[in-house]
Design a protein around this motif. Sequence first.
Motif, PDB file in Angstrom:
ATOM      1  N   ASN A  64       1.190  -1.554   0.057  1.00  0.00           N
ATOM      2  CA  ASN A  64       0.024  -0.249   0.007  1.00  0.00           C
ATOM      3  C   ASN A  64       0.726   1.343   0.102  1.00  0.00           C
ATOM      4  O   ASN A  64       0.533   2.465  -0.347  1.00  0.00           O
ATOM      5  N   ASN A  65       2.211   1.459   0.551  1.00  0.00           N
ATOM      6  CA  ASN A  65       2.568   2.066   0.585  1.00  0.00           C
ATOM      7  C   ASN A  65       4.118   2.108  -0.419  1.00  0.00           C
ATOM      8  O   ASN A  65       4.473   3.452  -0.618  1.00  0.00           O
ATOM      9  N   GLY A  66       3.113   1.650  -1.371  1.00  0.00           N
ATOM     10  CA  GLY A  66       3.674   2.015  -2.663  1.00  0.00           C
ATOM     11  C   GLY A  66       5.260   1.027  -3.583  1.00  0.00           C
ATOM     12  O   GLY A  66       5.666   0.827  -4.127  1.00  0.00           O
ATOM     13  N   LYS A  67       5.836  -0.315  -2.822  1.00  0.00           N
ATOM     14  CA  LYS A  67       6.358  -1.233  -2.581  1.00  0.00           C
ATOM     15  C   LYS A  67       5.211  -2.265  -3.725  1.00  0.00           C
ATOM     16  O   LYS A  67       4.510  -2.562  -3.323  1.00  0.00           O
ATOM     17  N   THR A  68       6.277  -2.432  -5.201  1.00  0.00           N
ATOM     18  CA  THR A  68       5.889  -3.513  -5.896  1.00  0.00           C
ATOM     19  C   THR A  68       6.061  -4.965  -4.937  1.00  0.00           C
ATOM     20  O   THR A  68       6.528  -4.993  -4.904  1.00  0.00           O
ATOM     21  N   ILE A  69       5.286  -5.670  -5.662  1.00  0.00           N
ATOM     22  CA  ILE A  69       5.559  -7.120  -5.855  1.00  0.00           C
ATOM     23  C   ILE A  69       5.813  -7.913  -6.039  1.00  0.00           C
ATOM     24  O   ILE A  69       7.256  -8.328  -5.262  1.00  0.00           O
ATOM     25  N   VAL A  70       7.128  -7.321  -7.007  1.00  0.00           N
ATOM     26  CA  VAL A  70       8.461  -8.109  -7.848  1.00  0.00           C
ATOM     27  C   VAL A  70       9.395  -7.360  -6.901  1.00  0.00           C
ATOM     28  O   VAL A  70      10.480  -7.956  -7.172  1.00  0.00           O
ATOM     29  N   GLU A  71       9.138  -6.045  -6.568  1.00  0.00           N
ATOM     30  CA  GLU A  71       9.988  -5.214  -5.026  1.00  0.00           C
ATOM     31  C   GLU A  71      10.651  -6.060  -4.019  1.00  0.00           C
ATOM     32  O   GLU A  71      11.097  -6.582  -3.606  1.00  0.00           O
ATOM     33  N   MET A  72       9.109  -6.703  -3.613  1.00  0.00           N
ATOM     34  CA  MET A  72       8.968  -6.837  -2.439  1.00  0.00           C
ATOM     35  C   MET A  72       9.780  -8.728  -2.720  1.00  0.00           C
ATOM     36  O   MET A  72      10.303  -9.564  -1.660  1.00  0.00           O
ATOM     37  N   ALA A  73       9.343  -9.379  -3.561  1.00  0.00           N
ATOM     38  CA  ALA A  73       9.659 -10.664  -3.889  1.00  0.00           C
ATOM     39  C   ALA A  73      10.972 -10.605  -4.445  1.00  0.00           C
ATOM     40  O   ALA A  73      12.382 -11.411  -3.761  1.00  0.00           O
ATOM     41  N   VAL A  74      12.109  -9.729  -4.980  1.00  0.00           N
ATOM     42  CA  VAL A  74      13.786  -9.132  -4.500  1.00  0.00           C
ATOM     43  C   VAL A  74      14.385  -9.252  -3.280  1.00  0.00           C
ATOM     44  O   VAL A  74      14.863  -9.993  -3.063  1.00  0.00           O
ATOM     45  N   THR A  75      13.014  -8.422  -2.647  1.00  0.00           N
ATOM     46  CA  THR A  75      14.159  -7.790  -1.032  1.00  0.00           C
ATOM     47  C   THR A  75      13.909  -8.877  -0.520  1.00  0.00           C
ATOM     48  O   THR A  75      15.315  -9.771   0.671  1.00  0.00           O
ATOM     49  N   TYR A  76      12.994 -10.010  -0.449  1.00  0.00           N
ATOM     50  CA  TYR A  76      13.120 -11.632   0.498  1.00  0.00           C
ATOM     51  C   TYR A  76      13.593 -12.739   0.006  1.00  0.00           C
ATOM     52  O   TYR A  76      13.118 -13.515   0.698  1.00  0.00           O
ATOM     53  N   ARG A  77      13.616 -12.333  -1.410  1.00  0.00           N
ATOM     54  CA  ARG A  77      14.109 -13.763  -1.699  1.00  0.00           C
ATOM     55  C   ARG A  77      13.398 -15.003  -1.739  1.00  0.00           C
ATOM     56  O   ARG A  77      13.739 -15.509  -1.757  1.00  0.00           O
ATOM     57  N   MET A  78      12.370 -14.485  -2.320  1.00  0.00           N
ATOM     58  CA  MET A  78      10.972 -15.223  -2.825  1.00  0.00           C
ATOM     59  C   MET A  78      10.415 -15.471  -4.120  1.00  0.00           C
ATOM     60  O   MET A  78      10.708 -14.024  -4.727  1.00  0.00           O
ATOM     61  N   PRO A  79       9.681 -16.124  -4.329  1.00  0.00           N
ATOM     62  CA  PRO A  79       9.217 -16.230  -6.029  1.00  0.00           C
ATOM     63  C   PRO A  79       8.203 -14.988  -6.038  1.00  0.00           C
ATOM     64  O   PRO A  79       7.035 -15.281  -5.043  1.00  0.00           O
ATOM     65  N   ALA A  80       7.544 -14.612  -7.163  1.00  0.00           N
ATOM     66  CA  ALA A  80       7.231 -12.985  -7.313  1.00  0.00           C
ATOM     67  C   ALA A  80       5.639 -13.752  -7.003  1.00  0.00           C
ATOM     68  O   ALA A  80       4.609 -13.279  -6.366  1.00  0.00           O
ATOM     69  N   THR A  81       5.732 -15.190  -7.439  1.00  0.00           N
ATOM     70  CA  THR A  81       4.018 -15.808  -7.869  1.00  0.00           C
ATOM     71  C   THR A  81       3.755 -15.904  -5.900  1.00  0.00           C
ATOM     72  O   THR A  81       2.616 -15.381  -5.887  1.00  0.00           O
ATOM     73  N   LEU A  82       4.158 -16.170  -5.096  1.00  0.00           N
ATOM     74  CA  LEU A  82       3.786 -16.532  -3.965  1.00  0.00           C
ATOM     75  C   LEU A  82       3.889 -15.362  -3.131  1.00  0.00           C
ATOM     76  O   LEU A  82       2.635 -14.932  -1.977  1.00  0.00           O
ATOM     77  N   ILE A  83       4.400 -13.853  -3.266  1.00  0.00           N
ATOM     78  CA  ILE A  83       4.120 -12.428  -2.782  1.00  0.00           C
ATOM     79  C   ILE A  83       3.231 -12.062  -2.836  1.00  0.00           C
ATOM     80  O   ILE A  83       1.972 -11.728  -1.959  1.00  0.00           O
ATOM     81  N   ALA A  84       2.471 -12.413  -4.690  1.00  0.00           N
ATOM     82  CA  ALA A  84       1.448 -12.028  -4.666  1.00  0.00           C
ATOM     83  C   ALA A  84       0.175 -12.367  -4.704  1.00  0.00           C
ATOM     84  O   ALA A  84      -0.601 -12.167  -3.945  1.00  0.00           O
ATOM     85  N   SER A  85       0.723 -13.865  -4.068  1.00  0.00           N
ATOM     86  CA  SER A  85      -0.867 -14.669  -3.441  1.00  0.00           C
ATOM     87  C   SER A  85      -0.841 -14.320  -1.567  1.00  0.00           C
ATOM     88  O   SER A  85      -1.948 -14.519  -1.584  1.00  0.00           O
ATOM     89  N   LEU A  86       0.420 -13.663  -1.334  1.00  0.00           N
ATOM     90  CA  LEU A  86       0.151 -12.911  -0.092  1.00  0.00           C
ATOM     91  C   LEU A  86      -0.953 -11.799   0.255  1.00  0.00           C
ATOM     92  O   LEU A  86      -1.162 -11.838   0.992  1.00  0.00           O
ATOM     93  N   ILE A  87       0.357 -10.941  -1.327  1.00  0.00           N
ATOM     94  CA  ILE A  87      -1.186  -9.743  -0.847  1.00  0.00           C
ATOM     95  C   ILE A  87      -2.513  -9.977  -1.124  1.00  0.00           C
ATOM     96  O   ILE A  87      -3.345  -9.397  -0.627  1.00  0.00           O
TER      97      ILE A  87
END
Length: 259
Positions: A64-87
């Motif tokens: 909500n503060n503007g960080k994208t799903i892909v950016e979060m995936a890179v930060t947490y070193r997690m697959p982007a699909t899984l970060i998307a599922s969390l959101i």
Amino acid sequence: MDKSRYEEIYHSLWDITDVGPVAKRFEIHPGIAYTILSQKTVTRVKLNFSNLKKSGPEQLKQWNNGKTIVEMAVTYRMPATLIASLILKELNIPKKIAFNSPERLQSRRLSKEIIEALEIDHFFSPRAHSLQLEKGKLGEEIISFWLKAHKIDFLTEEQLREQSMTKTPDFLLPEPITVDGNEVSWIESKAMFGDEQEHKYYMKKQFSHYEQMYGHGLVIYWYGFLNTLESNGHEIKEYQFFDQCENKIKELMNFGVHL
């Protein structure tokens, strides 16, 4: 493959951009490097994703503060699909609907980011799952072709299930064949690299049951295996074992590899 060599390859792979350089450096097929990276990613997810799921509200706050799903995936070193599922879970949006038709989401931002996440995720996206299933089928097709070329009778897993059998290898051989001096009565195809963790898992889940019912078998790890694996009387081979299948093997080794 020698374990020290495997560990050097394993620790050289961090993301998809490493596959080509690592394959070239170690003179292995890119498909082997790709598969080792895939299994490494799955292991990392199993170790870390459960804790990340507990912080779902925090992930939504970051988004909500503007960080994208892909950016979060890179930060947490997690697959982007899984970060998307969390959101999606935090937004109370069914994952199946969002992944199948992301363009229909009301939020343009979310739609765009889901599409991007699915496109860049080589290991956990629905497309990645479909590709893995196709690789498995292709491996079985090669074995079927090889058996027919050598005039070896066999029953497929589907045929065995039609007979109400519950523990079914990919191929059951009514008449055992001899491989490197050992008789084998079944063949199991695995479109993966045979590391110790995977081998122990399948030995307990499948191979030991097949042994009790049919005797020793032949396990194919298409993308190679560690030479330290305990065979327990079974034969373990990789793609180089098969002859008369050069084109199909080349297709399998290149299947789904993005460089």
